[in-house]
Motif scaffolding. Structure first.
Motif, PDB file in Angstrom:
ATOM      1  N   LEU A   6      85.159  96.460 -21.152  1.00  9.90           N
ATOM      2  CA  LEU A   6      83.534  96.022 -21.176  1.00  9.90           C
ATOM      3  C   LEU A   6      83.639  95.602 -19.030  1.00  9.90           C
ATOM      4  O   LEU A   6      82.368  96.280 -19.071  1.00  9.90           O
ATOM      5  CB  LEU A   6      83.726  94.748 -20.882  1.00  9.90           C
ATOM      6  CG  LEU A   6      83.692  94.705 -22.938  1.00  9.90           C
ATOM      7  CD1 LEU A   6      83.911  92.992 -23.333  1.00  9.90           C
ATOM      8  CD2 LEU A   6      82.218  95.080 -23.285  1.00  9.90           C
ATOM      9  N   THR A   7      84.069  95.562 -18.204  1.00  8.01           N
ATOM     10  CA  THR A   7      83.596  95.666 -16.775  1.00  8.01           C
ATOM     11  C   THR A   7      83.790  97.055 -16.407  1.00  8.01           C
ATOM     12  O   THR A   7      82.468  97.233 -15.345  1.00  8.01           O
ATOM     13  CB  THR A   7      84.585  94.664 -16.867  1.00  8.01           C
ATOM     14  OG1 THR A   7      86.536  95.374 -16.410  1.00  8.01           O
ATOM     15  CG2 THR A   7      85.029  93.051 -16.674  1.00  8.01           C
ATOM     16  N   ARG A  48      81.940  99.099 -18.511  1.00  6.88           N
ATOM     17  CA  ARG A  48      80.457  99.087 -18.567  1.00  6.88           C
ATOM     18  C   ARG A  48      79.271  97.917 -17.833  1.00  6.88           C
ATOM     19  O   ARG A  48      78.584  98.852 -18.846  1.00  6.88           O
ATOM     20  CB  ARG A  48      80.097  99.663 -20.006  1.00  6.88           C
ATOM     21  CG  ARG A  48      79.325  99.560 -21.102  1.00  6.88           C
ATOM     22  CD  ARG A  48      79.506  99.873 -22.200  1.00  6.88           C
ATOM     23  NE  ARG A  48      78.397 100.856 -22.965  1.00  6.88           N
ATOM     24  CZ  ARG A  48      78.040 101.828 -24.170  1.00  6.88           C
ATOM     25  NH1 ARG A  48      80.088 101.860 -24.981  1.00  6.88           N
ATOM     26  NH2 ARG A  48      77.151 102.222 -24.528  1.00  6.88           N
ATOM     27  N   TYR A  52      79.783  95.006 -17.636  1.00  5.20           N
ATOM     28  CA  TYR A  52      80.052  93.610 -17.459  1.00  5.20           C
ATOM     29  C   TYR A  52      80.048  92.988 -16.471  1.00  5.20           C
ATOM     30  O   TYR A  52      81.297  93.651 -15.833  1.00  5.20           O
ATOM     31  CB  TYR A  52      80.197  93.612 -18.956  1.00  5.20           C
ATOM     32  CG  TYR A  52      80.125  93.584 -20.714  1.00  5.20           C
ATOM     33  CD1 TYR A  52      79.481  92.285 -21.256  1.00  5.20           C
ATOM     34  CD2 TYR A  52      79.374  94.990 -20.880  1.00  5.20           C
ATOM     35  CE1 TYR A  52      79.176  92.454 -22.197  1.00  5.20           C
ATOM     36  CE2 TYR A  52      78.639  94.861 -21.988  1.00  5.20           C
ATOM     37  CZ  TYR A  52      78.733  93.566 -22.827  1.00  5.20           C
ATOM     38  OH  TYR A  52      78.233  93.718 -23.708  1.00  5.20           O
ATOM     39  N   THR A  53      80.059  91.694 -16.401  1.00  8.54           N
ATOM     40  CA  THR A  53      80.723  91.184 -15.476  1.00  8.54           C
ATOM     41  C   THR A  53      81.857  90.744 -15.487  1.00  8.54           C
ATOM     42  O   THR A  53      82.312  90.488 -17.152  1.00  8.54           O
ATOM     43  CB  THR A  53      79.771  90.064 -14.765  1.00  8.54           C
ATOM     44  OG1 THR A  53      79.737  88.849 -15.248  1.00  8.54           O
ATOM     45  CG2 THR A  53      78.587  90.374 -13.804  1.00  8.54           C
ATOM     46  N   GLN A  54      82.939  89.952 -15.177  1.00  9.96           N
ATOM     47  CA  GLN A  54      84.071  89.596 -14.862  1.00  9.96           C
ATOM     48  C   GLN A  54      83.978  88.673 -16.173  1.00  9.96           C
ATOM     49  O   GLN A  54      84.542  88.145 -17.175  1.00  9.96           O
ATOM     50  CB  GLN A  54      84.934  88.971 -14.603  1.00  9.96           C
ATOM     51  CG  GLN A  54      86.656  88.597 -14.541  1.00  9.96           C
ATOM     52  CD  GLN A  54      87.519  88.284 -13.546  1.00  9.96           C
ATOM     53  OE1 GLN A  54      87.948  89.133 -12.971  1.00  9.96           O
ATOM     54  NE2 GLN A  54      87.714  87.409 -13.255  1.00  9.96           N
ATOM     55  N   GLU A  67      81.011  87.879 -18.318  1.00  4.26           N
ATOM     56  CA  GLU A  67      80.658  87.884 -19.285  1.00  4.26           C
ATOM     57  C   GLU A  67      81.694  89.026 -20.510  1.00  4.26           C
ATOM     58  O   GLU A  67      81.646  88.268 -21.360  1.00  4.26           O
ATOM     59  CB  GLU A  67      79.493  89.337 -19.344  1.00  4.26           C
ATOM     60  CG  GLU A  67      78.973  88.341 -18.614  1.00  4.26           C
ATOM     61  CD  GLU A  67      77.331  89.278 -17.979  1.00  4.26           C
ATOM     62  OE1 GLU A  67      75.982  89.676 -17.416  1.00  4.26           O
ATOM     63  OE2 GLU A  67      77.852  90.553 -17.632  1.00  4.26           O
ATOM     64  N   ALA A  68      82.356  89.779 -19.533  1.00  2.65           N
ATOM     65  CA  ALA A  68      83.663  90.190 -20.647  1.00  2.65           C
ATOM     66  C   ALA A  68      84.224  89.226 -20.986  1.00  2.65           C
ATOM     67  O   ALA A  68      84.658  89.285 -21.628  1.00  2.65           O
ATOM     68  CB  ALA A  68      84.555  91.335 -19.810  1.00  2.65           C
ATOM     69  N   PHE A  99      82.135  87.213 -24.047  1.00  5.06           N
ATOM     70  CA  PHE A  99      82.650  87.925 -25.390  1.00  5.06           C
ATOM     71  C   PHE A  99      84.141  88.403 -25.918  1.00  5.06           C
ATOM     72  O   PHE A  99      83.777  87.969 -26.675  1.00  5.06           O
ATOM     73  CB  PHE A  99      82.113  89.501 -24.122  1.00  5.06           C
ATOM     74  CG  PHE A  99      82.205  90.879 -25.502  1.00  5.06           C
ATOM     75  CD1 PHE A  99      80.548  91.244 -26.073  1.00  5.06           C
ATOM     76  CD2 PHE A  99      82.981  91.185 -26.563  1.00  5.06           C
ATOM     77  CE1 PHE A  99      80.365  92.287 -26.888  1.00  5.06           C
ATOM     78  CE2 PHE A  99      82.861  92.582 -27.183  1.00  5.06           C
ATOM     79  CZ  PHE A  99      81.300  92.553 -27.801  1.00  5.06           C
ATOM     80  N   ARG A 136      74.022  95.128 -26.676  1.00  8.16           N
ATOM     81  CA  ARG A 136      74.953  94.576 -26.658  1.00  8.16           C
ATOM     82  C   ARG A 136      74.832  93.030 -27.866  1.00  8.16           C
ATOM     83  O   ARG A 136      76.266  92.614 -28.515  1.00  8.16           O
ATOM     84  CB  ARG A 136      74.676  93.406 -25.393  1.00  8.16           C
ATOM     85  CG  ARG A 136      74.863  94.139 -23.669  1.00  8.16           C
ATOM     86  CD  ARG A 136      75.245  93.213 -22.448  1.00  8.16           C
ATOM     87  NE  ARG A 136      75.415  94.352 -21.901  1.00  8.16           N
ATOM     88  CZ  ARG A 136      75.889  93.801 -20.196  1.00  8.16           C
ATOM     89  NH1 ARG A 136      75.313  92.388 -20.322  1.00  8.16           N
ATOM     90  NH2 ARG A 136      75.790  94.247 -19.634  1.00  8.16           N
TER      91      ARG A 136
END
Length: 432
Positions: free
Chosen positions: A262-263, A265, A267-269, A271-272, A275, A323
Motif C-alpha cells: 500500500l505504501t 502504491r 498510501y502514507t504509512q 493511511e496504510a 487500512f 480506494r
C-alpha cells in the motif's frame, strides 16, 4: 480449556500483524530494500519448519500440554528480544527463532483441540479458537496504528506487545490438562480417566441424559515420519501438506506484505496502517462466520467454495484502483482467508491417527512453512517484474490449486470420529 488454547493461538496472529506493520518503519530507519524485507519475511518460516518438525515429535513424546507451554515461553522471549535488536540482521535472526516457538505452539494447539473435541462440533470449535486468535489482528493493527507513527523507534514496543503470550503460561500450567488420547497412548489410562470422567459428568449434567457406551479404538503404537509416507497414508500426507503450503503462500503473501504494498502504491504509512486496522476486523468476522458453516459442509467442499470466492475477489482487487472498492474487496478477502485458515487447520490433524497425529501435523505444517520461506521472494519478484495487481493474481492462482486439490483428492472428515477417519486408511486393529 478451549478459551485458554485460543489465547495461546492468539499470538500467532499477533506476530503476523506486528511484523507487517513495523516493516515500513524499519525500512525508513535502516534503508531496507524489497529483497531485505523479503528476507525478514522468510526468516520465521525457516524457524517454523524446524518448529513444526521438532515440535510435532516432542508433542507425541512429551505431551501436547507441555509443548504448548514450553513453545509459548520460547516465542515470547524471542519476540521480546526483537524489541532490543541493534540492527536488521539481528531482527532477521530473532524472527527465525520466534518462528520455531510459534509453529511448535500452533501445531500442538491444533492437535490438542482435535483430540478433545467430539466430531459433531470439532470444526465449529476449532473455528472459534481461530476466531479468538483473529481478535488479535484488529487489536494489534490498532495498537500499531497508534504506536508506530509516534517516532523512529516506537515500532520496538510492538514486539513487547507481541511477547505478552507468556502471561498465559502460569494459568495454563494450572488449568490446561493433558489430552486423554495422548495419556492412553503413553500407557497412562488412569490419568486419562480423570479428565474423561470430568467431561462426561459435565455432558450428562448439561443434557440430562446418559452418554452412549464407549466403543473400541485402534491400537496405539509409536509412529515415525516414515509411516506418514507408507502406502496407507501417503495420499493423505501429500494432500494435507499441499493444502497447507498453498494456504501459507496465500496468508503470508497477504497480511505481512499489505502495508508495504500500500505504501508503495502511494498510501502514507498512517493511511496504510489505518487500512490494515479496518481489515483486521474482517479476520474475526471470517473466523466466526466459518464457525457457523464449517460443520455443515464436508471440509474439502467447503475449502473449494472458499478458494473460488477468494480467487474472484483477488482478481477484482488486482483490476481496481479505487480506494473505496479496494477497502470493501480487501475486507471480504480478509474474511475468506481467515475462514480458510479454520478449515485447513481443522483438516490437517483430522486425517492422521493418534500415534501419528502430532508428527503428521508437524510435517504438514513444516513443509508448508518451506513454501513460506520462498513465498516472500515470490511476492518480491512478481511485484518487481510486474506491479501491485500481479501479486493478487498470483495469490488467486495459488488459491485455486488449494481448493481443487483438496476437493478432488482430500478425505471426508466432517462429522466423523477420528477413529472412523483412521479406519478408512486401514487402521482396523482394535484394543479391548
Amino acid at each position: 480449556m478451549m478459551v485458554l488454547v485460543g489465547f495461546f493461538y492468539l499470538f500467532d496472529a499477533v506476530d503476523i500483524v506486528v511484523f507487517g506493520n513495523t516493516v515500513p518503519a524499519m525500512r525508513a530507519q535502516w534503508g531496507l530494500s524489497v529483497n531485505e524485507i523479503a528476507l525478514g519475511s522468510a526468516a520465521p518460516f525457516v524457524g517454523m519448519f524446524l518448529g513444526a518438525l521438532v515440535g510435532g515429535q516432542l508433542a507425541d513424546r512429551f505431551g501436547r500440554r507441555r509443548i504448548i507451554l514450553a513453545s509459548t515461553v520460547v516465542y515470547s522471549v524471542c519476540c521480546l528480544a526483537t524489541a532490543f535488536a541493534p540492527n536488521y540482521e539481528t531482527v532477521v535472526v530473532l524472527r527465525g527463532l520466534t518462528g520455531v516457538g510459534l509453529q511448535a505452539l500452533v501445531g500442538a494447539v491444533m492437535v490438542y483441540a482435535s483430540e478433545l473435541l467430539p466430531p459433531r462440533i470439532r470444526g465449529r470449535y476449532l473455528a472459534i479458537i481461530a476466531a479468538i486468535g483473529a481478535v488479535a489482528v484488529p487489536i494489534a493493527a490498532l495498537v500499531s496504528r497508534i504506536v508506530v507513527p509516534l517516532g523512529d523507534d516506537t515500532w520496538r514496543w510492538m514486539y513487547v506487545f507481541g511477547s505478552l503470550g507468556i502471561l498465559g503460561v502460569v494459568s495454563g500450567y494450572r488449568r490446561l490438562l493433558e489430552s486423554p488420547r495422548w495419556q492412553v497412548a503413553r500407557g497412562r489410562p488412569d490419568l486419562a480417566e480423570v479428565l474423561v470422567k470430568r467431561l462426561e459428568a459435565e455432558a450428562e449434567a448439561a443434557t440430562g441424559a446418559p452418554l452412549p457406551p464407549p466403543g473400541p479404538e485402534p491400537v496405539i503404537r509409536t509412529g515415525s515420519i516414515r509411516d506418514l509416507f507408507a502406502r496407507r497414508y501417503v495420499k493423505r500426507t501429500v494432500v494435507a501438506l499441499t493444502a497447507m503450503a498453498c494456504f501459507v503462500l496465500i496468508a503470508y503473501g497477504w497480511s505481512p506484505w499489505l502495508p508495504s504494498l500500500l505504501t508503495a502504491r502511494g498510501y502514507t504509512q498512517a493511511e496504510a496502517l489505518t487500512f490494515v486496522t479496518i481489515l483486521g476486523i474482517a479476520s474475526v468476522a471470517g473466523a466466526m462466520t466459518s464457525s457457523l458453516l464449517i460443520d455443515r459442509w464436508d471440509r474439502k467442499n467447503y475449502v473449494f467454495a472458499l478458494t473460488v470466492a477468494l480467487a474472484v475477489l483477488l482478481f477484482a482487487l488486482a483490476a481496481t484502483g479505487s480506494r473505496p472498492v479496494m477497502l470493501v474487496v480487501g475486507f471480504a478477502i480478509s474474511m475468506l482467508i481467515h475462514a480458510l485458515l479454520t478449515a485447513v487447520y481443522t483438516y490437517a490433524p483430522e486425517v492422521f491417527p493418534t500415534h501419528l497425529r502430532g508428527i503428521g501435523n508437524g510435517v504438514v505444517n513444516g513443509i508448508g512453512r518451506i513454501a513460506g520461506i520462498g513465498g516472500p521472494f515470490i511476492v518480491a519478484a512478481v511485484y518487481g517484474a510486474f506491479d501491485f495487481g500481479a501479486v493478487f493474481v498470483y495469490l488467486a492462482v495459488v488459491g485455486v490449486v488449494l481448493g481443487l486439490g483438496l476437493m478432488l483428492f482430500g478425505e471426508r472428515t466432517t462429522n466423523r470420529s477420528l477413529e472412523d477417519i483412521a479406519a478408512d486408511a486401514g487402521e482396523t486393529e482394535l484394543t479391548r
